[in-house]
Design an enzyme around this catalytic site. Structure first.
Site, PDB file in Angstrom:
ATOM      1  N   GLY A  46       0.933  -1.123   0.309  1.00 13.29           N
ATOM      2  CA  GLY A  46      -0.175   0.136  -0.156  1.00 13.29           C
ATOM      3  C   GLY A  46       0.867   0.787   0.123  1.00 13.29           C
ATOM      4  CD  GLU A  47       2.388   5.552  -0.493  1.00 14.15           C
ATOM      5  OE1 GLU A  47       2.518   4.777  -1.789  1.00 14.15           O
ATOM      6  OE2 GLU A  47       3.492   5.619  -0.490  1.00 14.15           O
ATOM      7  CB  SER A  48       5.229   2.666   3.893  1.00 16.08           C
ATOM      8  OG  SER A  48       6.016   3.784   2.773  1.00 16.08           O
ATOM      9  CB  CYS A  78       5.156  -3.938  -1.092  1.00 17.32           C
ATOM     10  SG  CYS A  78       5.667  -2.416  -2.490  1.00 17.32           S
ATOM     11  NE  ARG A 104       8.564   5.125   0.228  1.00 21.32           N
ATOM     12  CZ  ARG A 104       7.700   6.208   1.345  1.00 21.32           C
ATOM     13  NH1 ARG A 104       8.345   7.441   1.334  1.00 21.32           N
ATOM     14  NH2 ARG A 104       6.475   6.301   0.731  1.00 21.32           N
ATOM     15  CB  ILE A 133       2.696  -2.326  -7.624  1.00 21.68           C
ATOM     16  CG1 ILE A 133       2.502  -3.493  -8.356  1.00 21.68           C
ATOM     17  CG2 ILE A 133       2.205  -1.069  -7.610  1.00 21.68           C
ATOM     18  CD1 ILE A 133       0.815  -3.745  -7.820  1.00 21.68           C
ATOM     19  NE  ARG A 134       4.989   4.746  -6.689  1.00 20.70           N
ATOM     20  CZ  ARG A 134       5.069   5.809  -5.387  1.00 20.70           C
ATOM     21  NH1 ARG A 134       3.966   5.820  -5.022  1.00 20.70           N
ATOM     22  NH2 ARG A 134       5.289   7.081  -5.475  1.00 20.70           N
ATOM     23  CG  HIS A 170       2.032  -6.042  -4.675  1.00 18.71           C
ATOM     24  ND1 HIS A 170       1.311  -6.084  -3.758  1.00 18.71           N
ATOM     25  CD2 HIS A 170       3.277  -5.133  -4.812  1.00 18.71           C
ATOM     26  CE1 HIS A 170       1.431  -4.568  -3.673  1.00 18.71           C
ATOM     27  NE2 HIS A 170       2.372  -4.096  -3.835  1.00 18.71           N
ATOM     28  CD  GLU A 172      -0.816  -8.528  -2.121  1.00 15.20           C
ATOM     29  OE1 GLU A 172       0.365  -9.142  -1.936  1.00 15.20           O
ATOM     30  OE2 GLU A 172      -0.119  -7.265  -2.265  1.00 15.20           O
TER      31      GLU A 172
END
Ligand code: GLN
Length: 191
Positions: A46-48, A78, A104, A133-134, A170, A172
């Site tokens: 997600g967004e850390s 991630c 990051r 993803i990023r 990821h 998942e």
């Protein structure tokens, strides 16, 4: 076996679905009291910065850090990997439970999102489909850390330290369940 999935933000529903496919009880965790009785915890992508902030606001950060230090198995994917790290380049307050240094958004614009067939010896011969993803990368892994996978150019993208497992990608988002199964084997004490 009961596995919690931190559900502050990010790809938690997908982790819950994968774990249920493997026939374990998987529950979302949003509050500190929901950590009680868990055999393992997943911190999703997600967004850390958001996950980290919510973790602190809801008084989860200290609890998770203490439990991870006392042997609770944790899988961080991630953004979750960023949060496990001892040190990162831009995120100031990771949980600092794994002896890894993480960078990051490490792959730049051209490769912001990509897939790579990963060689992961602990999962067997068949490559694992890595969805990035990023994504962050592991810049440095100390002696106690076992490197599980590197990209062709040598960049570390999967690592384990005791019962803590950090993946830059990821799992998942694929239907290959081997990393989730590997984590459950760690939880069960088989690995
Ligand atoms: N770029 C995100 C971060 O720095 C991580 C991306 C992800 O989890 N897919 O937190």
């Amino acid at each position: 076996m009961k596995i919690g999935v931190l559900a502050s933000q990010g790809a938690f529903a997908e982790h819950i679905a994968r774990l249920q496919q493997l026939e374990v009880e998987a529950v979302p965790v949003r509050l500190p009291e929901e950590l009680a009785g868990l055999d393992g915890l997943v911190i999703p992508g997600g967004e850390s910065t958001s996950i980290g902030r919510l973790m602190r606001d809801y008084k989860l950060a200290g609890e998770i850090r203490d439990r991870a230090k006392n042997g609770l198995p944790v899988l961080g994917t991630c953004a979750g990997m960023i949060l496990l790290a001892r040190k990162t380049d831009t995120y100031p307050e990771p949980l600092a439970v794994m002896d890894i240094t993480v960078r990051r958004n490490a792959f730049g614009r051209q490769r912001e999102s990509f897939e790579a067939e990963l060689s992961v010896p602990v999962l067997g011969k068949k490559p694992f489909p890595g969805v990035f993803i990023r994504a962050p990368l592991i810049e440095q892994a100390d002696g106690k850390v076992e490197v599980l996978s590197r990209l062709a150019d040598g960049i570390i993208v999967a690592a384990r330290q005791g019962k803590l497992l950090a993946l830059a990608f990821h799992p998942e988002l694929t239907d290959d369940l081997r990393f989730h199964r590997y984590f459950l084997d760690i939880v069960a004490g088989h690995k």
